[in-house]
Design a protein around this motif. Structure first.
Motif, PDB file in Angstrom:
ATOM      1  N   GLY A  27       8.851   3.387   1.942  1.00  0.00           N
ATOM      2  CA  GLY A  27       7.591   3.232   2.669  1.00  0.00           C
ATOM      3  C   GLY A  27       7.816   3.051   4.158  1.00  0.00           C
ATOM      4  O   GLY A  27       6.864   2.861   4.922  1.00  0.00           O
TER       5      GLY A  27
ATOM      6  N   TYR B 250      -5.255   2.122  -0.188  1.00  0.00           N
ATOM      7  CA  TYR B 250      -3.814   1.917  -0.335  1.00  0.00           C
ATOM      8  C   TYR B 250      -3.347   0.683   0.436  1.00  0.00           C
ATOM      9  O   TYR B 250      -2.447  -0.037  -0.009  1.00  0.00           O
ATOM     10  CB  TYR B 250      -3.028   3.150   0.121  1.00  0.00           C
ATOM     11  CG  TYR B 250      -2.954   4.243  -0.919  1.00  0.00           C
ATOM     12  CD1 TYR B 250      -2.477   3.985  -2.204  1.00  0.00           C
ATOM     13  CD2 TYR B 250      -3.339   5.544  -0.623  1.00  0.00           C
ATOM     14  CE1 TYR B 250      -2.394   4.989  -3.162  1.00  0.00           C
ATOM     15  CE2 TYR B 250      -3.263   6.554  -1.571  1.00  0.00           C
ATOM     16  CZ  TYR B 250      -2.791   6.275  -2.835  1.00  0.00           C
ATOM     17  OH  TYR B 250      -2.704   7.257  -3.780  1.00  0.00           O
TER      18      TYR B 250
ATOM     19  N   ARG C 116      -1.289  -2.239  -1.155  1.00  0.00           N
ATOM     20  CA  ARG C 116       0.028  -2.631  -0.639  1.00  0.00           C
ATOM     21  C   ARG C 116       0.081  -4.134  -0.413  1.00  0.00           C
ATOM     22  O   ARG C 116       1.015  -4.818  -0.815  1.00  0.00           O
ATOM     23  CB  ARG C 116       0.307  -1.905   0.689  1.00  0.00           C
ATOM     24  CG  ARG C 116       1.642  -2.303   1.310  1.00  0.00           C
ATOM     25  CD  ARG C 116       1.672  -2.083   2.798  1.00  0.00           C
ATOM     26  NE  ARG C 116       0.638  -2.860   3.495  1.00  0.00           N
ATOM     27  CZ  ARG C 116       0.493  -2.900   4.803  1.00  0.00           C
ATOM     28  NH1 ARG C 116       1.303  -2.190   5.573  1.00  0.00           N
ATOM     29  NH2 ARG C 116      -0.462  -3.622   5.372  1.00  0.00           N
TER      30      ARG C 116
ATOM     31  N   ARG D 201       7.347  -5.427   3.816  1.00  0.00           N
ATOM     32  CA  ARG D 201       6.006  -4.830   3.790  1.00  0.00           C
ATOM     33  C   ARG D 201       6.069  -3.471   4.502  1.00  0.00           C
ATOM     34  O   ARG D 201       6.194  -3.419   5.724  1.00  0.00           O
ATOM     35  CB  ARG D 201       5.011  -5.743   4.504  1.00  0.00           C
ATOM     36  CG  ARG D 201       3.545  -5.309   4.347  1.00  0.00           C
ATOM     37  CD  ARG D 201       2.629  -6.292   5.070  1.00  0.00           C
ATOM     38  NE  ARG D 201       2.911  -7.666   4.680  1.00  0.00           N
ATOM     39  CZ  ARG D 201       2.264  -8.338   3.719  1.00  0.00           C
ATOM     40  NH1 ARG D 201       1.248  -7.783   3.104  1.00  0.00           N
ATOM     41  NH2 ARG D 201       2.600  -9.572   3.418  1.00  0.00           N
TER      42      ARG D 201
ATOM     43  N   PHE E  39       3.168   5.143  -0.384  1.00  0.00           N
ATOM     44  CA  PHE E  39       2.593   4.163  -1.313  1.00  0.00           C
ATOM     45  C   PHE E  39       3.642   3.598  -2.267  1.00  0.00           C
ATOM     46  O   PHE E  39       3.438   3.485  -3.464  1.00  0.00           O
ATOM     47  CB  PHE E  39       1.355   4.678  -2.064  1.00  0.00           C
ATOM     48  CG  PHE E  39       1.373   6.141  -2.420  1.00  0.00           C
ATOM     49  CD1 PHE E  39       2.249   6.630  -3.368  1.00  0.00           C
ATOM     50  CD2 PHE E  39       0.476   7.009  -1.805  1.00  0.00           C
ATOM     51  CE1 PHE E  39       2.242   7.967  -3.702  1.00  0.00           C
ATOM     52  CE2 PHE E  39       0.462   8.363  -2.128  1.00  0.00           C
ATOM     53  CZ  PHE E  39       1.342   8.844  -3.077  1.00  0.00           C
TER      54      PHE E  39
ATOM     55  N   ALA F 177       7.039   0.565  -2.423  1.00  0.00           N
ATOM     56  CA  ALA F 177       7.787  -0.531  -1.821  1.00  0.00           C
ATOM     57  C   ALA F 177       9.056  -0.708  -2.639  1.00  0.00           C
ATOM     58  O   ALA F 177       9.054  -0.481  -3.859  1.00  0.00           O
ATOM     59  CB  ALA F 177       6.963  -1.812  -1.842  1.00  0.00           C
TER      60      ALA F 177
ATOM     61  N   TYR G  40       2.395   1.805  -5.659  1.00  0.00           N
ATOM     62  CA  TYR G  40       1.087   1.148  -5.834  1.00  0.00           C
ATOM     63  C   TYR G  40      -0.023   2.183  -5.971  1.00  0.00           C
ATOM     64  O   TYR G  40      -0.908   2.289  -5.141  1.00  0.00           O
ATOM     65  CB  TYR G  40       0.804   0.092  -4.760  1.00  0.00           C
ATOM     66  CG  TYR G  40       1.140   0.405  -3.326  1.00  0.00           C
ATOM     67  CD1 TYR G  40       2.404   0.161  -2.818  1.00  0.00           C
ATOM     68  CD2 TYR G  40       0.168   0.909  -2.465  1.00  0.00           C
ATOM     69  CE1 TYR G  40       2.694   0.413  -1.487  1.00  0.00           C
ATOM     70  CE2 TYR G  40       0.448   1.162  -1.129  1.00  0.00           C
ATOM     71  CZ  TYR G  40       1.708   0.917  -0.649  1.00  0.00           C
ATOM     72  OH  TYR G  40       1.991   1.177   0.666  1.00  0.00           O
TER      73      TYR G  40
END
Ligand SMILES: Cc1ncc(COP(=O)(O)O)c(C=O)c1O
Length: 389
Positions: free
Chosen positions: A167, A285, A289, A306, A311, A313, A363
């Motif tokens: 990401g 999204y 997240r 983060r 989308f 992690a 996600y």
């Protein structure tokens, strides 16, 4: 060919479902977002007598409209700089085939989209990893780390921006760092920008096509799969202002005859999607997240940066082997009849032993299911009998 790390636990998920468990899929990047209705409508209304081949480089009307789309993003791209492909996947394969001879090398920051390994093997190219660290949020490794790996067979550096699985969204400075390396060593710079629309917190996605001086070196991989939630259309494109390279890629395109005809009609209609669609998808999204990352960061022993884009992690878990844990989640654990499927991150690394305790989480689930998934993971980590750190 390596097994897909995203799908290799699928038999365990099937068995879990057979036992009556609900399995939430955090392992795969199939968005649940609606495709823009005008794309589906265009297919419905297509008035064709023959479902014929299209030109090998794609329909001229679609290429022209695509060039305009890049123009709207401030990128001066002509229709001739574009080749329509069967997904971004084929664009990667054409690119690697066009720039290399067997035994050549490309340098890729790891963890990277695992299928690059498969495409590398198909093209006879060795994928050489340079490690990006979770402790640094997966930012670009220093120039010296790249230079250690550059040799006579190195043809290109390839990045994914924003990254799958990390990401991570590269900054303008990081892209300029890559430009310097590529110009100094006369390497291609390949950027897989299939997640370009997914940038959060006001962050701006910078395309390598905007980098001055890199006109002959920059190659972009793009796709409608994620942008319009049109994974099944199988439409992507390869973009470069290097005419000789594009002429070579066209030969590969001619050998496979044509990209899908029907799906180009859908993709051309999708280009008319208005900004409100992207805004609402991005906002959805972003919320997901935050829900996922906040949840993960609240679990003891978990490290989860983060990300600013895509989308996915990557999280580091307090287990010694994430694959064993992922398998256990499916085969031996459930919470109120539910469990989760996660992708062990080891398969996204090329360096042996890297990422053993990391997982990729996508996600692409609705918020309530995502929230439940984090709760399931937390409970599972508390109960896991084997190999806790
Ligand atoms: C980083 C990245 N590149 C390329 C692709 C291939 O996409 P497609 O062939 O559907 O366009 C994917 C699909 O998940 C991806 O995540």
């Amino acid at each position: 060919m390596p097994e897909s790390p995203i799908r290799k636990l699928a038999p365990f998920a099937e068995a879990a479902k057979f036992q009556g468990k609900t399995v939430y899929h955090l392992n795969i990047g199939q968005p649940d977002i609606q495709t823009p209705p005008q794309a589906i409508e265009a297919v419905r209304k297509a008035d064709l007598d023959i479902l014929a081949y299209s030109p090998s480089d794609g329909f001229p009307s679609y290429k022209k409209a695509l060039a305009e789309y890049y123009g709207q993003h401030g990128l001066d791209i002509q229709a001739d700089d574009l080749l329509v492909t069967t997904g971004g996947s084929e664009a990667i394969l054409f690119t690697l085939n066009s720039i290399s001879d067997p035994g050549d090398e490309i340098i890729v920051p790891e963890p990277f989209y695992a299928n690059y390994n498969g495409f590398g093997i198909s093209a006879g190219v060795n994928v050489v990893p340079v490690t990006a660290r979770i402790e640094d949020d997966f930012s670009l490794p220093p120039t010296a780390e790249f230079e250690k790996l550059i040799g006579p067979n190195t043809r290109a550096i390839m990045i994914c921006n924003p990254g799958n699985p990390t990401g991570y969204l590269y900054t303008q400075e990081e892209l300029e760092q890559l430009r310097s390396i590529c110009l100094e060593h006369d390497l291609f710079l390949i950027a897989d920008e299939v997640y370009r629309e997914f940038a959060y917190d006001g962050a701006v996605h910078h395309s390598i096509l905007s980098l001055e001086g890199l006109e002959e070196h920059a190659i972009v991989i793009d796709s409608v799969s994620k942008r319009y939630s049109m994974c099944g259309a199988r439409i992507g494109c390869m973009i470069s202002r290097n005419n000789a390279l594009m002429a070579t890629a066209l030969k590969y395109a001619q050998a496979r005859l044509s990209p899908p005809t029907m799906a180009q009609i859908a993709a051309e209609a999708a280009l008319k999607t208005d900004a409100a669609y992207y805004r609402s998808v991005r906002e959805e999204y972003r919320q997901r997240r935050d829900l996922l990352v906040d949840g993960m960061q609240s679990i003891d022993g978990v490290l989860c940066p983060r990300p600013k884009g895509a989308f996915y992690a990557v999280a580091q878990l307090p287990v010694d082997n994430a694959e064993r844990f992922a398998q256990w989640l499916l085969s031996a654990f459930s919470h109120e009849g539910k469990t989760i499927m996660i992708a062990p991150a080891e398969g996204f690394y090329a360096t042996p032993g890297m990422g053993l305790n990391q997982v990729r989480l996508a996600y692409v689930l609705e918020k309530p299911k995502l929230e439940e998934s984090v709760a399931i993971l937390k409970k599972a980590l508390g109960e896991y009998p084997g190999g806790l750190l």
